[in-house]
Design a protein around this motif. Structure first.
Motif, PDB file in Angstrom:
ATOM      1  N   HIS A   1     -11.579  27.941  54.840  1.00 17.83           N
ATOM      2  CA  HIS A   1     -12.510  28.661  54.003  1.00 17.83           C
ATOM      3  C   HIS A   1     -12.705  30.147  55.042  1.00 17.83           C
ATOM      4  O   HIS A   1     -12.406  31.158  54.385  1.00 17.83           O
ATOM      5  N   ASN A   2     -12.639  29.951  56.242  1.00 16.15           N
ATOM      6  CA  ASN A   2     -12.772  31.355  57.003  1.00 16.15           C
ATOM      7  C   ASN A   2     -11.482  32.011  57.018  1.00 16.15           C
ATOM      8  O   ASN A   2     -11.320  33.412  56.936  1.00 16.15           O
ATOM      9  N   LEU A   3     -10.062  31.324  56.884  1.00 16.50           N
ATOM     10  CA  LEU A   3      -9.105  31.754  56.659  1.00 16.50           C
ATOM     11  C   LEU A   3      -8.891  32.531  55.460  1.00 16.50           C
ATOM     12  O   LEU A   3      -8.172  33.780  55.352  1.00 16.50           O
ATOM     13  N   ALA A   4      -9.517  32.118  54.523  1.00 18.17           N
ATOM     14  CA  ALA A   4      -9.294  32.597  53.046  1.00 18.17           C
ATOM     15  C   ALA A   4      -9.955  33.964  53.110  1.00 18.17           C
ATOM     16  O   ALA A   4      -9.608  34.917  52.416  1.00 18.17           O
ATOM     17  N   TYR A   5     -11.176  34.080  53.574  1.00 19.48           N
ATOM     18  CA  TYR A   5     -11.854  35.224  53.895  1.00 19.48           C
ATOM     19  C   TYR A   5     -10.933  36.149  54.625  1.00 19.48           C
ATOM     20  O   TYR A   5     -11.083  37.375  54.112  1.00 19.48           O
ATOM     21  N   VAL A   6     -10.155  36.052  55.608  1.00 23.82           N
ATOM     22  CA  VAL A   6      -9.276  36.906  56.211  1.00 23.82           C
ATOM     23  C   VAL A   6      -8.407  37.542  55.238  1.00 23.82           C
ATOM     24  O   VAL A   6      -8.058  38.788  55.231  1.00 23.82           O
ATOM     25  N   PHE A   7      -7.751  36.518  54.561  1.00 22.68           N
ATOM     26  CA  PHE A   7      -6.782  36.980  53.625  1.00 22.68           C
ATOM     27  C   PHE A   7      -7.199  37.965  52.599  1.00 22.68           C
ATOM     28  O   PHE A   7      -6.807  38.987  52.077  1.00 22.68           O
ATOM     29  N   ALA A   8      -8.515  37.513  52.075  1.00 23.42           N
ATOM     30  CA  ALA A   8      -9.152  38.431  51.126  1.00 23.42           C
ATOM     31  C   ALA A   8      -9.492  39.723  51.440  1.00 23.42           C
ATOM     32  O   ALA A   8      -9.361  40.754  50.779  1.00 23.42           O
ATOM     33  N   LEU A   9      -9.888  39.539  52.586  1.00 21.28           N
ATOM     34  CA  LEU A   9     -10.572  41.034  53.251  1.00 21.28           C
ATOM     35  C   LEU A   9      -9.302  41.922  53.733  1.00 21.28           C
ATOM     36  O   LEU A   9      -9.443  42.973  53.965  1.00 21.28           O
ATOM     37  N   CYS A  10      -8.074  41.200  53.999  1.00 26.12           N
ATOM     38  CA  CYS A  10      -6.977  42.112  54.298  1.00 26.12           C
ATOM     39  C   CYS A  10      -5.878  42.145  53.054  1.00 26.12           C
ATOM     40  O   CYS A  10      -4.912  42.633  53.306  1.00 26.12           O
ATOM     41  N   ASP A  11      -6.469  42.087  51.859  1.00 24.16           N
ATOM     42  CA  ASP A  11      -5.832  42.369  50.644  1.00 24.16           C
ATOM     43  C   ASP A  11      -4.493  41.507  50.532  1.00 24.16           C
ATOM     44  O   ASP A  11      -3.446  41.974  50.449  1.00 24.16           O
ATOM     45  N   GLU A  12      -4.563  40.309  50.752  1.00 24.05           N
ATOM     46  CA  GLU A  12      -3.664  39.113  50.617  1.00 24.05           C
ATOM     47  C   GLU A  12      -4.166  38.336  49.578  1.00 24.05           C
ATOM     48  O   GLU A  12      -4.472  37.066  49.958  1.00 24.05           O
ATOM     49  N   PRO A  13      -4.401  38.654  48.327  1.00 26.72           N
ATOM     50  CA  PRO A  13      -4.871  37.702  47.450  1.00 26.72           C
ATOM     51  C   PRO A  13      -4.003  36.557  47.041  1.00 26.72           C
ATOM     52  O   PRO A  13      -4.872  35.681  47.067  1.00 26.72           O
ATOM     53  N   ASP A  14      -3.040  36.650  47.136  1.00 28.01           N
ATOM     54  CA  ASP A  14      -2.213  35.298  47.122  1.00 28.01           C
ATOM     55  C   ASP A  14      -2.599  34.217  47.975  1.00 28.01           C
ATOM     56  O   ASP A  14      -2.722  32.991  47.502  1.00 28.01           O
ATOM     57  N   ALA A  15      -2.560  34.653  48.972  1.00 29.90           N
ATOM     58  CA  ALA A  15      -2.629  33.762  50.257  1.00 29.90           C
ATOM     59  C   ALA A  15      -4.188  33.325  50.129  1.00 29.90           C
ATOM     60  O   ALA A  15      -4.513  31.913  50.543  1.00 29.90           O
ATOM     61  N   ALA A  16      -4.948  33.985  49.986  1.00 29.20           N
ATOM     62  CA  ALA A  16      -6.331  33.945  49.830  1.00 29.20           C
ATOM     63  C   ALA A  16      -6.754  32.738  48.657  1.00 29.20           C
ATOM     64  O   ALA A  16      -7.495  31.799  49.000  1.00 29.20           O
ATOM     65  N   LEU A  17      -6.219  33.133  47.654  1.00 29.93           N
ATOM     66  CA  LEU A  17      -6.391  32.259  46.398  1.00 29.93           C
ATOM     67  C   LEU A  17      -5.883  30.863  46.507  1.00 29.93           C
ATOM     68  O   LEU A  17      -6.370  29.711  46.295  1.00 29.93           O
TER      69      LEU A  17
ATOM     70  N   GLN B   1      -7.470  25.103  48.258  1.00 30.96           N
ATOM     71  CA  GLN B   1      -7.428  24.071  49.267  1.00 30.96           C
ATOM     72  C   GLN B   1      -8.863  23.717  49.657  1.00 30.96           C
ATOM     73  O   GLN B   1      -9.340  22.507  49.758  1.00 30.96           O
ATOM     74  N   THR B   2      -9.674  24.860  49.954  1.00 33.07           N
ATOM     75  CA  THR B   2     -11.120  24.499  50.528  1.00 33.07           C
ATOM     76  C   THR B   2     -11.800  23.881  49.359  1.00 33.07           C
ATOM     77  O   THR B   2     -12.569  22.975  49.525  1.00 33.07           O
ATOM     78  N   ILE B   3     -11.714  24.429  48.225  1.00 30.52           N
ATOM     79  CA  ILE B   3     -12.439  23.487  46.851  1.00 30.52           C
ATOM     80  C   ILE B   3     -12.045  22.200  46.905  1.00 30.52           C
ATOM     81  O   ILE B   3     -13.013  21.206  46.842  1.00 30.52           O
ATOM     82  N   GLU B   4     -10.591  21.729  47.133  1.00 31.76           N
ATOM     83  CA  GLU B   4     -10.262  20.463  46.997  1.00 31.76           C
ATOM     84  C   GLU B   4     -10.792  19.598  48.200  1.00 31.76           C
ATOM     85  O   GLU B   4     -11.028  18.360  47.920  1.00 31.76           O
ATOM     86  N   LEU B   5     -11.353  20.230  49.209  1.00 38.66           N
ATOM     87  CA  LEU B   5     -11.996  19.749  50.616  1.00 38.66           C
ATOM     88  C   LEU B   5     -13.364  19.595  50.203  1.00 38.66           C
ATOM     89  O   LEU B   5     -13.835  19.132  51.163  1.00 38.66           O
TER      90      LEU B   5
END
Length: 75
Positions: free
Chosen positions: A9-25, A30-34
């Motif tokens: 979840h925290n890593l998804a934040y980083v990618f979303a904030l760094c304009d890396e939507p594919d990685a964030a998505l 994965q975090t929803i699955e968990l």
């Protein structure tokens, strides 16, 4: 959140904030699955950049349908 879900979840934040939507998505999925709440994800400011993306909306909707299907009595 369980430790692995929290880390993703925290890593998804980083990618979303760094304009890396594919990685964030991918990490959001994965975090929803968990077990992370899709409602929580939908409301978090860190994912603001993803909110308008059809992929993000579909991910949250599809996870909702999956959760309803798996939590239905008799399954």
């Amino acid at each position: 959140l369980p430790p692995r879900a929290r880390d993703l979840h925290n890593l998804a934040y980083v990618f979303a904030l760094c304009d890396e939507p594919d990685a964030a998505l991918e990490l959001v999925a994965q975090t929803i699955e968990l077990g992370t709440s899709r409602e929580l994800i939908a409301q978090e400011d860190e994912f603001r950049s993803l909110r308008e993306l059809p992929e993000f909306q579909e991910l949250l909707e599809s996870q909702s349908v999956e959760a309803e299907r798996t939590s239905s009595p008799g399954r």
